[in-house]
Structures are given as structure tokens and as C-alpha cells.
Scaffold this motif. Structure first.
Motif, PDB file in Angstrom:
ATOM      1  N   GLN A 248      -0.303  -6.620   4.521  1.00 50.55           N
ATOM      2  CA  GLN A 248      -0.393  -6.759   5.977  1.00 50.55           C
ATOM      3  C   GLN A 248       0.601  -7.797   6.478  1.00 50.55           C
ATOM      4  O   GLN A 248       1.220  -7.618   7.536  1.00 50.55           O
ATOM      5  CB  GLN A 248      -1.813  -7.143   6.375  1.00 50.55           C
ATOM      6  CG  GLN A 248      -2.071  -7.090   7.869  1.00 50.55           C
ATOM      7  CD  GLN A 248      -2.186  -5.667   8.392  1.00 50.55           C
ATOM      8  OE1 GLN A 248      -2.967  -4.879   7.903  1.00 50.55           O
ATOM      9  NE2 GLN A 248      -1.390  -5.344   9.404  1.00 50.55           N
TER      10      GLN A 248
ATOM     11  N   TRP B  24      -7.547   1.471   2.567  1.00 50.63           N
ATOM     12  CA  TRP B  24      -8.868   0.939   2.230  1.00 50.63           C
ATOM     13  C   TRP B  24      -8.985   0.873   0.717  1.00 50.63           C
ATOM     14  O   TRP B  24      -8.512   1.772   0.009  1.00 50.63           O
ATOM     15  CB  TRP B  24      -9.913   1.865   2.821  1.00 50.63           C
ATOM     16  CG  TRP B  24     -11.349   1.470   2.680  1.00 50.63           C
ATOM     17  CD1 TRP B  24     -12.055   0.634   3.495  1.00 50.63           C
ATOM     18  CD2 TRP B  24     -12.288   1.957   1.705  1.00 50.63           C
ATOM     19  NE1 TRP B  24     -13.372   0.564   3.096  1.00 50.63           N
ATOM     20  CE2 TRP B  24     -13.543   1.371   1.984  1.00 50.63           C
ATOM     21  CE3 TRP B  24     -12.190   2.833   0.625  1.00 50.63           C
ATOM     22  CZ2 TRP B  24     -14.681   1.622   1.235  1.00 50.63           C
ATOM     23  CZ3 TRP B  24     -13.320   3.096  -0.134  1.00 50.63           C
ATOM     24  CH2 TRP B  24     -14.551   2.489   0.170  1.00 50.63           C
TER      25      TRP B  24
ATOM     26  N   LEU C  51      -4.867  -2.884   4.740  1.00 57.48           N
ATOM     27  CA  LEU C  51      -3.656  -2.717   5.536  1.00 57.48           C
ATOM     28  C   LEU C  51      -3.993  -1.820   6.714  1.00 57.48           C
ATOM     29  O   LEU C  51      -4.513  -0.716   6.528  1.00 57.48           O
ATOM     30  CB  LEU C  51      -2.534  -2.088   4.697  1.00 57.48           C
ATOM     31  CG  LEU C  51      -1.221  -1.757   5.412  1.00 57.48           C
ATOM     32  CD1 LEU C  51      -0.580  -3.015   5.986  1.00 57.48           C
ATOM     33  CD2 LEU C  51      -0.260  -1.061   4.441  1.00 57.48           C
ATOM     34  N   ASP C  52      -3.705  -2.297   7.922  1.00 64.66           N
ATOM     35  CA  ASP C  52      -4.015  -1.530   9.125  1.00 64.66           C
ATOM     36  C   ASP C  52      -2.777  -1.494  10.014  1.00 64.66           C
ATOM     37  O   ASP C  52      -2.325  -2.530  10.505  1.00 64.66           O
ATOM     38  CB  ASP C  52      -5.193  -2.166   9.863  1.00 64.66           C
ATOM     39  CG  ASP C  52      -5.730  -1.279  10.981  1.00 64.66           C
ATOM     40  OD1 ASP C  52      -5.030  -0.318  11.365  1.00 64.66           O
ATOM     41  OD2 ASP C  52      -6.844  -1.540  11.465  1.00 64.66           O
ATOM     42  N   LEU C  53      -2.239  -0.293  10.202  1.00 62.85           N
ATOM     43  CA  LEU C  53      -1.038  -0.123  11.025  1.00 62.85           C
ATOM     44  C   LEU C  53      -1.357   0.412  12.411  1.00 62.85           C
ATOM     45  O   LEU C  53      -0.446   0.756  13.164  1.00 62.85           O
ATOM     46  CB  LEU C  53      -0.042   0.806  10.318  1.00 62.85           C
ATOM     47  CG  LEU C  53       0.456   0.328   8.959  1.00 62.85           C
ATOM     48  CD1 LEU C  53       1.435   1.333   8.365  1.00 62.85           C
ATOM     49  CD2 LEU C  53       1.104  -1.053   9.065  1.00 62.85           C
ATOM     50  N   GLY C  54      -2.644   0.487  12.737  1.00 64.57           N
ATOM     51  CA  GLY C  54      -3.022   0.961  14.060  1.00 64.57           C
ATOM     52  C   GLY C  54      -2.755   2.450  14.225  1.00 64.57           C
ATOM     53  O   GLY C  54      -2.884   3.233  13.288  1.00 64.57           O
TER      54      GLY C  54
ATOM     55  N   THR D   5     -10.735  -2.931   4.126  1.00 63.86           N
ATOM     56  CA  THR D   5      -9.456  -2.496   4.690  1.00 63.86           C
ATOM     57  C   THR D   5      -8.408  -3.545   4.341  1.00 63.86           C
ATOM     58  O   THR D   5      -8.565  -4.720   4.670  1.00 63.86           O
ATOM     59  CB  THR D   5      -9.558  -2.337   6.214  1.00 63.86           C
ATOM     60  OG1 THR D   5     -10.518  -1.312   6.508  1.00 63.86           O
ATOM     61  CG2 THR D   5      -8.214  -1.958   6.811  1.00 63.86           C
TER      62      THR D   5
ATOM     63  N   ALA E 244      -7.439   5.558   4.479  1.00 70.01           N
ATOM     64  CA  ALA E 244      -8.808   5.492   4.997  1.00 70.01           C
ATOM     65  C   ALA E 244      -9.200   6.785   5.704  1.00 70.01           C
ATOM     66  O   ALA E 244     -10.203   7.408   5.391  1.00 70.01           O
ATOM     67  CB  ALA E 244      -8.945   4.299   5.936  1.00 70.01           C
TER      68      ALA E 244
ATOM     69  N   ALA F 238      -4.858   7.018  13.631  1.00 72.68           N
ATOM     70  CA  ALA F 238      -5.152   5.788  12.899  1.00 72.68           C
ATOM     71  C   ALA F 238      -4.542   5.860  11.510  1.00 72.68           C
ATOM     72  O   ALA F 238      -4.574   6.893  10.842  1.00 72.68           O
ATOM     73  CB  ALA F 238      -6.656   5.594  12.802  1.00 72.68           C
TER      74      ALA F 238
ATOM     75  N   TRP G  33       4.941  -1.846   2.463  1.00 72.09           N
ATOM     76  CA  TRP G  33       3.806  -1.403   3.260  1.00 72.09           C
ATOM     77  C   TRP G  33       4.005  -0.006   3.827  1.00 72.09           C
ATOM     78  O   TRP G  33       3.047   0.728   4.069  1.00 72.09           O
ATOM     79  CB  TRP G  33       3.555  -2.389   4.412  1.00 72.09           C
ATOM     80  CG  TRP G  33       4.755  -2.543   5.300  1.00 72.09           C
ATOM     81  CD1 TRP G  33       5.769  -3.440   5.153  1.00 72.09           C
ATOM     82  CD2 TRP G  33       5.082  -1.759   6.453  1.00 72.09           C
ATOM     83  NE1 TRP G  33       6.710  -3.268   6.146  1.00 72.09           N
ATOM     84  CE2 TRP G  33       6.310  -2.232   6.956  1.00 72.09           C
ATOM     85  CE3 TRP G  33       4.453  -0.693   7.111  1.00 72.09           C
ATOM     86  CZ2 TRP G  33       6.929  -1.690   8.080  1.00 72.09           C
ATOM     87  CZ3 TRP G  33       5.062  -0.144   8.228  1.00 72.09           C
ATOM     88  CH2 TRP G  33       6.286  -0.650   8.698  1.00 72.09           C
TER      89      TRP G  33
ATOM     90  N   SER H  77      -4.509   3.424   8.063  1.00 73.10           N
ATOM     91  CA  SER H  77      -4.898   2.213   7.364  1.00 73.10           C
ATOM     92  C   SER H  77      -5.188   2.530   5.900  1.00 73.10           C
ATOM     93  O   SER H  77      -5.458   3.672   5.524  1.00 73.10           O
ATOM     94  CB  SER H  77      -6.129   1.559   8.012  1.00 73.10           C
ATOM     95  OG  SER H  77      -7.241   2.425   7.965  1.00 73.10           O
TER      96      SER H  77
END
Length: 365
Positions: free
Chosen positions: A252, A46, A18-21, A16, A57, A42, A173, A44
């Protein structure tokens, strides 16, 4: 190891990056009087360790984006791209042209037909155009296969995408959104194309969206000579680290910086007594405003020329989407432009707002 399965090669090893929640779907524009709250999902990115495709993802959303108007910048770039393809001789002898449309608006068909090919609405054609369409395919391998099935023997697929290199180098992003399943470098596209017996034979760069690539793709069995532009693009993608998760993960770090800048800039302008409105209710603007939790107290409205978005609001916020006429009537001190490519167009269309356009992103550090 991961529970995710690559949308291109089926591999399960990856990272992963980048994870933006939890974020609202960027293509869900509720009516302005809908109080919400909007559902969140969710979000993100991947990266597959086997084929290096950066990809969405998971996506539990189903809303279709209201089809946007075609920006003039997109029209001009399409014409320039076709001129270069024609100059390379890749339209010679090809009698038909078809297209995989994108919800972002615009079509190359009529401009392509000016070079001689007959437009084919469906079915097989000697030229198949895909301008920002492939990224909307949930299963990337199936998406390429569908394009091959429409490609006549000896035909050429014109595949256009925003480069992952430009996304990472510019900290974009908010290019990550639900419904956009693939984010490409040539390094990740080559194995995806090879699965279906295809190869890139020529590549062109354009400034659109900060860095757009157009590939001419043919069957490997056609034996068409591969132009040096392809190897140069591959070398550039390697040098910029497009197969290195650590490099891609720099995105990120851009999130907090962009959000802090946006909220601080809007708060400062409000404190100074300046009125600020936005322009361009695109998916990137939706993702940015939702992630930053900007509301109508900081940004009272976003104008957009697309009538299907007017009267609605930005996802995850209470910010209404208004018409350009309403923007002009409001006579703001500043206009935050969320799509930099629109600047020449809006400057021509709205001369009364000269000097008021502001970029929707922080200055380069």
C-alpha cells in the motif's frame, strides 16, 4: 472478521493488504474513439488468515483480456524451464503432455513435445503445464481440482507463478488486477495443493517478471521424494514474511510513491520539451496509468505489438494504443517501457531507439 470468503480454503478470517479503490478493468481496452467514461470497480487484495493466500477480494468484471503476443523473454524462459525439468528426470517415461493456457500468450506444448511426450489437446496427460494460468481461476480450489482431473496416475503438474515475495519486495502493487485471483507463495500453495492430495516435489527460480517460481507437483500417494529446493523455498517465504499481513501491507505504501514519481517524471520531461511515448499495453501498465490518472497530455500513446490492442486505448484513460511502426514514425525522445523483461527484445527489434528506453517504475530507494 470479514465478509470475504477465501478462494482457496473457504475461510472468512483475513486482512485487506492493498486497496486501490475504484479502478477500470485492466482487460477492457475500449476503441480509441470511445470517449468513456469507463466503468470502475473495487480493486483490493485480501490475505486469508487461515491458508495465507493473497487474493483478489472482489471482481464484478467480466471482460476477457485480448490474448497477448508471447514475449521472447517468455519463450526463452519456458525452454530453460523445460530443460531443467528434463534434467531432473521429471519428463522420463511420461508419454503425453497437456496444458492449461493463460491469456498472457505462449504455450509450452511444442517445446515439451521435443522431449518425447505427445501433445494432448484435452483430457488426461502424464505432464500438465500451467504457466500463469491458475491465477485466473475465480475459485482456486476448483481450479486445482480441474488440473488434478487431467493428471494421469504418476503424472507431474508443472505450475508456474510470479512469486508474492517478488511482488512485495519490488513494490509491484500494480500486479493486482481484476481477473487475477491468486498471488502466491509456497506457504499458501502447499495447503491449496494438499486439499487435492498434491505436494510440490521440486522448485526452480527464474528472473522472469522480477521473480518467477516453477513447481513440479505430484500426488502425495506417488511417494516421489521431495527435493531440498522445496524446503528452501518455504524457508525463504517464511523469512520474507509471506504469511505476515503487516509485511504484505507494505504494498500500500508503494502506491503513492509510484504514482507521484510517474506523474512527476512525465511532467518534467514535457516541461523540458521532450516527447515521451510508452511501450507495452499490458495489464500492469493499464493499472498504473489508470491509478495515476495519466492522460494523453502527459503520455500521447502506448505502442504494443499485439494487433488486437492497436486502435484501442488504455483503460480509464484517453491514451491510444498504436503499432510499433507508429512509435518509430513518431520518433520520440524517450520511450517508457512498462515491461522490463521486454528490454532485450525491443533493443534488438528497434535499434533506432537505442538509448531512449526508460523504465516505467521509480528507481529503487
Amino acid at each position: 472478521m470479514t465478509g470475504h470468503r477465501c478462494r482457496a480454503c473457504g475461510g472468512r478470517r483475513g486482512t485487506t493488504i492493498l486497496d486501490l479503490g475504484e479502478q477500470p478493468a485492466a482487460d477492457h481496452f475500449p476503441p480509441a474513439d470511445d470517449p468513456g467514461p469507463d466503468p470502475r470497480f473495487a480493486l483490493s487484495m485480501w490475505c486469508c488468515a487461515d491458508c495465507h493466500l493473497a487474493q483478489l477480494a472482489d471482481d464484478d468484471t467480466s471482460t476477457e483480456e485480448p490474448r497477448g503476443l508471447e514475449p521472447q523473454a517468455l519463450v526463452l524462459q519456458a525452454r530453460e524451464a523445460l530443460a531443467q525439468v528434463a534434467a531432473a528426470g521429471l519428463l522420463d517415461g511420461r508419454r503425453s503432455v497437456g496444458e492449461f493456457p493463460s491469456p498472457h500468450g505462449g504455450s509450452w506444448l511444442q517445446d515439451a513435445a521435443a522431449y518425447g511426450p505427445t501433445v494432448v489437446a484435452d483430457g488426461v496427460a502424464g505432464v500438465i503445464v500451467d504457466s500463469f494460468g491458475i491465477m485466473h481461476e475465480r475459485d482456486q480450489a476448483v481450479g486445482i481440482r480441474r488440473r488434478v482431473e487431467r493428471l494421469a496416475p504418476g503424472g507431474v503438474l508443472l505450475l508456474q507463478y510470479q512469486s508474492l515475495d517478488s511482488i512485495v519486495s519490488q513494490g509491484a502493487w500494480n500486479a493486482l488486477r481484476h481477473g487475477h485471483f491468486g498471488y502466491y507463495s509456497l506457504l499458501s500453495l502447499q495447503p491449496l495443493l494438499a486439499q487435492q492430495g498434491l505436494e510440490a516435489v521440486r522448485a526452480w527460480d527464474f528472473d522472469l517478471y522480477g521473480g518467477t517460481v516453477l513447481l513440479a507437483v505430484m500426488r502425495t500417494t506417488d511417494g516421489y521424494p521431495v527435493h531440498r529446493s522445496v524446503s528452501l523455498l518455504a524457508e525463504r517465504d517464511r523469512a520474507s514474511g509471506m504469511s505476515d499481513p503487516a509485511v504484505l501491507a507494505r504494498l500500500q505504501g508503494q502506491v503513492d510513491r509510484h504514482i507521484a514519481w510517474l506523474r512527476g517524471d512525465l511532467a518534467d520531461r514535457r516541461a523540458a520539451g521532450r516527447t515521451v511515448l510508452g511501450y507495452g499495453a499490458a495489464s500492469r501498465a493499464a493499472g498504473l496509468l489508470a491509478a495515476a490518472r495519466v492522460d494523453a497530455t502527459l503520455l500521447p500513446a502506448v505502442a504494443d505489438a499485439g494487433e488486437r490492442k492497436q486502435g484501442r486505448r488504455m483503460p480509464g484513460t484517453d491514451i491510444p494504443i498504436v503499432s510499433p511502426d507508429e512509435l518509430l514514425h513518431a520518433d520520440p525522445d524517450d520511450v517508457l517501457l512498462f515491461l522490463p523483461d521486454l528490454l532485450p527484445e525491443v533493443q534488438r527489434s528497434f535499434p533506432g531507439l537505442a538509448g531512449r528506453w526508460r523504465p516505467g517504475e521509480p528507481p529503487s530507494s
